[in-house]
Design an enzyme around this catalytic site. Sequence first.
Site, PDB file in Angstrom:
ATOM      1  N   CYS A   1      52.070 -12.121 -14.045  1.00 18.10           N
ATOM      2  CA  CYS A   1      51.019 -12.800 -14.791  1.00 18.10           C
ATOM      3  C   CYS A   1      50.074 -11.743 -15.350  1.00 18.10           C
ATOM      4  O   CYS A   1      49.660 -10.829 -14.632  1.00 18.10           O
ATOM      5  CB  CYS A   1      50.272 -13.738 -13.854  1.00 18.10           C
ATOM      6  SG  CYS A   1      48.675 -14.275 -14.493  1.00 18.10           S
TER       7      CYS A   1
ATOM      8  N   LYS B   1      37.814 -11.696  -6.957  1.00 21.49           N
ATOM      9  CA  LYS B   1      38.030 -11.430  -5.537  1.00 21.49           C
ATOM     10  C   LYS B   1      39.397 -10.813  -5.324  1.00 21.49           C
ATOM     11  O   LYS B   1      39.567  -9.913  -4.511  1.00 21.49           O
ATOM     12  CB  LYS B   1      37.939 -12.745  -4.760  1.00 21.49           C
ATOM     13  CG  LYS B   1      36.518 -13.098  -4.427  1.00 21.49           C
ATOM     14  CD  LYS B   1      36.142 -12.447  -3.122  1.00 21.49           C
ATOM     15  CE  LYS B   1      34.658 -12.571  -2.900  1.00 21.49           C
ATOM     16  NZ  LYS B   1      34.246 -11.925  -1.669  1.00 21.49           N
TER      17      LYS B   1
ATOM     18  N   HIS C   1      46.690 -11.992 -13.251  1.00 21.12           N
ATOM     19  CA  HIS C   1      46.703 -11.633 -11.831  1.00 21.12           C
ATOM     20  C   HIS C   1      47.527 -10.400 -11.498  1.00 21.12           C
ATOM     21  O   HIS C   1      47.492  -9.917 -10.364  1.00 21.12           O
ATOM     22  CB  HIS C   1      47.167 -12.834 -10.990  1.00 21.12           C
ATOM     23  CG  HIS C   1      46.152 -13.936 -10.956  1.00 21.12           C
ATOM     24  ND1 HIS C   1      46.133 -14.945 -11.887  1.00 21.12           N
ATOM     25  CD2 HIS C   1      45.099 -14.149 -10.137  1.00 21.12           C
ATOM     26  CE1 HIS C   1      45.107 -15.750 -11.623  1.00 21.12           C
ATOM     27  NE2 HIS C   1      44.471 -15.297 -10.575  1.00 21.12           N
TER      28      HIS C   1
ATOM     29  N   HIS D   1      31.115 -16.865 -10.456  1.00 24.94           N
ATOM     30  CA  HIS D   1      30.927 -18.306 -10.238  1.00 24.94           C
ATOM     31  C   HIS D   1      29.443 -18.656 -10.318  1.00 24.94           C
ATOM     32  O   HIS D   1      29.059 -19.666 -10.891  1.00 24.94           O
ATOM     33  CB  HIS D   1      31.481 -18.727  -8.868  1.00 24.94           C
ATOM     34  CG  HIS D   1      32.921 -18.335  -8.651  1.00 24.94           C
ATOM     35  ND1 HIS D   1      33.318 -17.558  -7.586  1.00 24.94           N
ATOM     36  CD2 HIS D   1      34.034 -18.593  -9.363  1.00 24.94           C
ATOM     37  CE1 HIS D   1      34.633 -17.360  -7.654  1.00 24.94           C
ATOM     38  NE2 HIS D   1      35.088 -17.976  -8.723  1.00 24.94           N
TER      39      HIS D   1
ATOM     40  N   LYS E   1      37.385  -7.839 -15.450  1.00 24.08           N
ATOM     41  CA  LYS E   1      36.852  -9.128 -15.056  1.00 24.08           C
ATOM     42  C   LYS E   1      36.647  -9.125 -13.548  1.00 24.08           C
ATOM     43  O   LYS E   1      37.570  -8.795 -12.793  1.00 24.08           O
ATOM     44  CB  LYS E   1      37.841 -10.232 -15.430  1.00 24.08           C
ATOM     45  CG  LYS E   1      37.339 -11.612 -15.047  1.00 24.08           C
ATOM     46  CD  LYS E   1      38.341 -12.704 -15.380  1.00 24.08           C
ATOM     47  CE  LYS E   1      37.791 -14.053 -14.966  1.00 24.08           C
ATOM     48  NZ  LYS E   1      38.762 -14.938 -14.362  1.00 24.08           N
TER      49      LYS E   1
ATOM     50  N   CYS F   1      46.812 -18.651 -11.239  1.00 26.61           N
ATOM     51  CA  CYS F   1      46.222 -19.444 -12.333  1.00 26.61           C
ATOM     52  C   CYS F   1      46.472 -20.936 -12.137  1.00 26.61           C
ATOM     53  O   CYS F   1      45.864 -21.741 -12.823  1.00 26.61           O
ATOM     54  CB  CYS F   1      46.826 -19.082 -13.684  1.00 26.61           C
ATOM     55  SG  CYS F   1      46.595 -17.391 -14.208  1.00 26.61           S
TER      56      CYS F   1
ATOM     57  N   CYS G   1      52.357 -19.469 -12.434  1.00 27.17           N
ATOM     58  CA  CYS G   1      51.504 -18.512 -11.707  1.00 27.17           C
ATOM     59  C   CYS G   1      50.615 -19.302 -10.764  1.00 27.17           C
ATOM     60  O   CYS G   1      49.809 -20.127 -11.212  1.00 27.17           O
ATOM     61  CB  CYS G   1      50.644 -17.687 -12.666  1.00 27.17           C
ATOM     62  SG  CYS G   1      49.388 -16.719 -11.759  1.00 27.17           S
TER      63      CYS G   1
ATOM     64  N   HIS H   1      31.826 -15.599  -5.884  1.00 27.20           N
ATOM     65  CA  HIS H   1      31.281 -14.304  -6.296  1.00 27.20           C
ATOM     66  C   HIS H   1      30.303 -14.548  -7.442  1.00 27.20           C
ATOM     67  O   HIS H   1      30.086 -15.700  -7.850  1.00 27.20           O
ATOM     68  CB  HIS H   1      32.389 -13.313  -6.641  1.00 27.20           C
ATOM     69  CG  HIS H   1      33.318 -13.728  -7.753  1.00 27.20           C
ATOM     70  ND1 HIS H   1      32.888 -14.015  -9.035  1.00 27.20           N
ATOM     71  CD2 HIS H   1      34.676 -13.903  -7.773  1.00 27.20           C
ATOM     72  CE1 HIS H   1      33.918 -14.331  -9.793  1.00 27.20           C
ATOM     73  NE2 HIS H   1      35.012 -14.286  -9.052  1.00 27.20           N
TER      74      HIS H   1
HETATM   75  N1  MSP Z   1      39.427 -24.753 -10.411  1.00 24.56           N
HETATM   76  C1  MSP Z   1      39.489 -24.228 -11.721  1.00 24.56           C
HETATM   77  C2  MSP Z   1      38.585 -24.993 -12.657  1.00 24.56           C
HETATM   78  C3  MSP Z   1      38.853 -26.451 -12.748  1.00 24.56           C
HETATM   79  S1  MSP Z   1      37.723 -27.266 -13.772  1.00 24.56           S
HETATM   80  C4  MSP Z   1      38.349 -28.785 -13.973  1.00 24.56           C
HETATM   81  C5  MSP Z   1      39.064 -22.766 -11.696  1.00 24.56           C
HETATM   82  N2  MSP Z   1      38.340 -22.384 -10.657  1.00 24.56           N
HETATM   83  S2  MSP Z   1      37.826 -20.902 -10.380  1.00 24.56           S
HETATM   84  O1  MSP Z   1      37.123 -20.993  -9.135  1.00 24.56           O
HETATM   85  O2  MSP Z   1      38.912 -19.978 -10.431  1.00 24.56           O
HETATM   86  O3  MSP Z   1      36.885 -20.439 -11.508  1.00 24.56           O
HETATM   87  C6  MSP Z   1      36.018 -21.274 -12.174  1.00 24.56           C
HETATM   88  C7  MSP Z   1      35.089 -20.556 -13.081  1.00 24.56           C
HETATM   89  O4  MSP Z   1      34.420 -19.468 -12.459  1.00 24.56           O
HETATM   90  C8  MSP Z   1      35.617 -19.904 -14.340  1.00 24.56           C
HETATM   91  O5  MSP Z   1      35.940 -20.728 -15.369  1.00 24.56           O
HETATM   92  C9  MSP Z   1      34.381 -19.214 -14.761  1.00 24.56           C
HETATM   93  O6  MSP Z   1      33.499 -20.210 -15.220  1.00 24.56           O
HETATM   94  C10 MSP Z   1      33.876 -18.665 -13.458  1.00 24.56           C
HETATM   95  N3  MSP Z   1      34.291 -17.297 -13.288  1.00 24.56           N
HETATM   96  C11 MSP Z   1      35.230 -16.782 -12.446  1.00 24.56           C
HETATM   97  N4  MSP Z   1      35.241 -15.421 -12.582  1.00 24.56           N
HETATM   98  C12 MSP Z   1      34.327 -15.060 -13.508  1.00 24.56           C
HETATM   99  C13 MSP Z   1      33.857 -13.844 -14.014  1.00 24.56           C
HETATM  100  N5  MSP Z   1      34.312 -12.683 -13.626  1.00 24.56           N
HETATM  101  N6  MSP Z   1      32.866 -13.904 -14.942  1.00 24.56           N
HETATM  102  C14 MSP Z   1      32.309 -15.086 -15.348  1.00 24.56           C
HETATM  103  N7  MSP Z   1      32.732 -16.232 -14.887  1.00 24.56           N
HETATM  104  C15 MSP Z   1      33.762 -16.248 -14.007  1.00 24.56           C
HETATM  105  O7  MSP Z   1      39.388 -22.040 -12.623  1.00 24.56           O
END
Ligand code: MSP
Length: 523
Positions: free
Chosen positions: A155, A308, A158, A24, A305, A133, A130, A21
């Site tokens: 959590c 998905k 979540h 990311h 925040k 997380c 969790c 999304h």
């Molecule tokens: N897999 C772990 C990270 C491991 S790094 C060694 C993880 N993955 S994740 O896919 O859930 O999310 C990664 C990153 O996506 C978050 O740290 C952040 O950088 C970004 N984001 C996810 N949702 C977000 C928002 N709503 N806003 C901004 N960034 C967000 O955590």
Amino acid sequence: MSSAENYFITTPIFYVNDVPHIGHGYTEVATDVLARWNRQNGKNTWLLTGTDEHGQKILRTSIANSVSPKEWADKLVAEAWKPLLETITIQNDDFIRTTDERHETAVQKFLQKLKDDGFIYSGEYEGYYCVGCEEYKQPGDLLEGGEDFPGDKVCAIHTRPVEILKESNYFFRMSDFQQKLLDLYESRPEFIQPESVRNEIISFVKRGLDDLSISRASFDWGVKIPWDDSHVVYVWFDALLNYITATGWGSNEAEFAQRWPAIHIVGKDIARFHAVIWPAMLMAAGLEPPKRVFGHGWLLVGGEKMSKSKLTGIAPHEITDVFGSDAFRYYFMSAINFGQDGSFSWEDLAARYQAELANGFGNLASRVIAMVSRYCNDVVPAATEMNDADAVIVDTVTNAFGNANAAIDRLAIHDAISAVWTIVDALNLYITEQEPWVLAKDEANRDRLNTVLYTAVEGLRAIAVGLSPVMPLATAKLWDALGLAEALGGIADQHLSRAGQWGITPDGLRVSALDALFPRIEE
Ligand code: MSP
């Protein structure tokens, strides 16, 4: 090997349980802008991104979809995560998957080393977990389930019930590193940024660190513990190692020595893993901690925040299909102070697209080129005598780059963009005031007209270079239309540290027609 300064920057590796999304995409773009800026300044830059594919969350998703976890990961990487990089024009140097052989082998080597050096022991874990997380939780991290989940603990992130684990696990002696971590934070105040994240982490570590359970035995989707294949490595321990397994640790020591340490750009939700667990792991292995951990803010939708799992996710292509990838990149980088949360709305995006990109920058570019065509037969004239109004533009350009380069060094991407934008505003005002269309009516004004148009083109040259890390596509188009590619080489080779000099554009360039850089969007 070149002697240029190294610049190794990383994104988190993303879980492949679902498609990307815009949250990311936001992390990817910020990291890419910093990488492009530094690459363009001649640093030996390496941008690493990738996917986090082990653990229960992905295992469960794959089961729900009746495929193996590897098949699921392969599909999501091929159909969603790699295409994301094209959708938002990311220029990464590597893409690591935690299922890569290079990664798994090095993870095992790392674990064996920590075991041999006495940092790992076996014990009993009893507590909360969790899966959303992929994190062990303390009772203080949890909320009561309330009406939705009566009697359960949920959590806080979540809002789903956590699981209660009781397992024999291997533990990492993280508690040994409490003081060393506090010393690190103290001696290198820039290590964790921004300040709000730094303060939160320092107080967390001051409260005391427990040893960390680093293996799971109740499922097998993960890297096997090398001395006991009935356990797999805890997914975060596995994932954090990507930053060194991708750059040669355990296989190519020369490469590793050259690249490491990295700057980690992460969401603030995962800053703690990067600024506590990760440096402790590295210290245990006798390796240098990262250069910096920057925890950026969240994209909020309707005040929450974006995620998905809460159905607030917007796919990046929904924005780029309408506005293009440059607008995506510009919008998120300029509208949100990097480090703070920011709310996304379609209205705000559309309004800024029209006011700033279409009217502010795009129109300026088209008008200047059209005037050079009309009044000078497509050839950029030479400036003659310069007056005070021209000097304002020269000063604006010099100051803009001084400020923008300084902003990038402190990772303040939004400030770098505002600094460059001072040129857009100054040049729009300059053209309104100098009225080249009036000058063009009388051949007696020819010298003045030439100076005004040269100043405008040279200002556009500076804007194009300054915005190129943010909007690589539009600025490359402008670069070509100004005829600069032949004279100065590609836009991606223009140093931002030198772009504030005046007079880089040679006169005599032949401009060519420029289609609207930011076309009007139909409702
Ligand atoms: N897999 C772990 C990270 C491991 S790094 C060694 C993880 N993955 S994740 O896919 O859930 O999310 C990664 C990153 O996506 C978050 O740290 C952040 O950088 C970004 N984001 C996810 N949702 C977000 C928002 N709503 N806003 C901004 N960034 C967000 O955590």
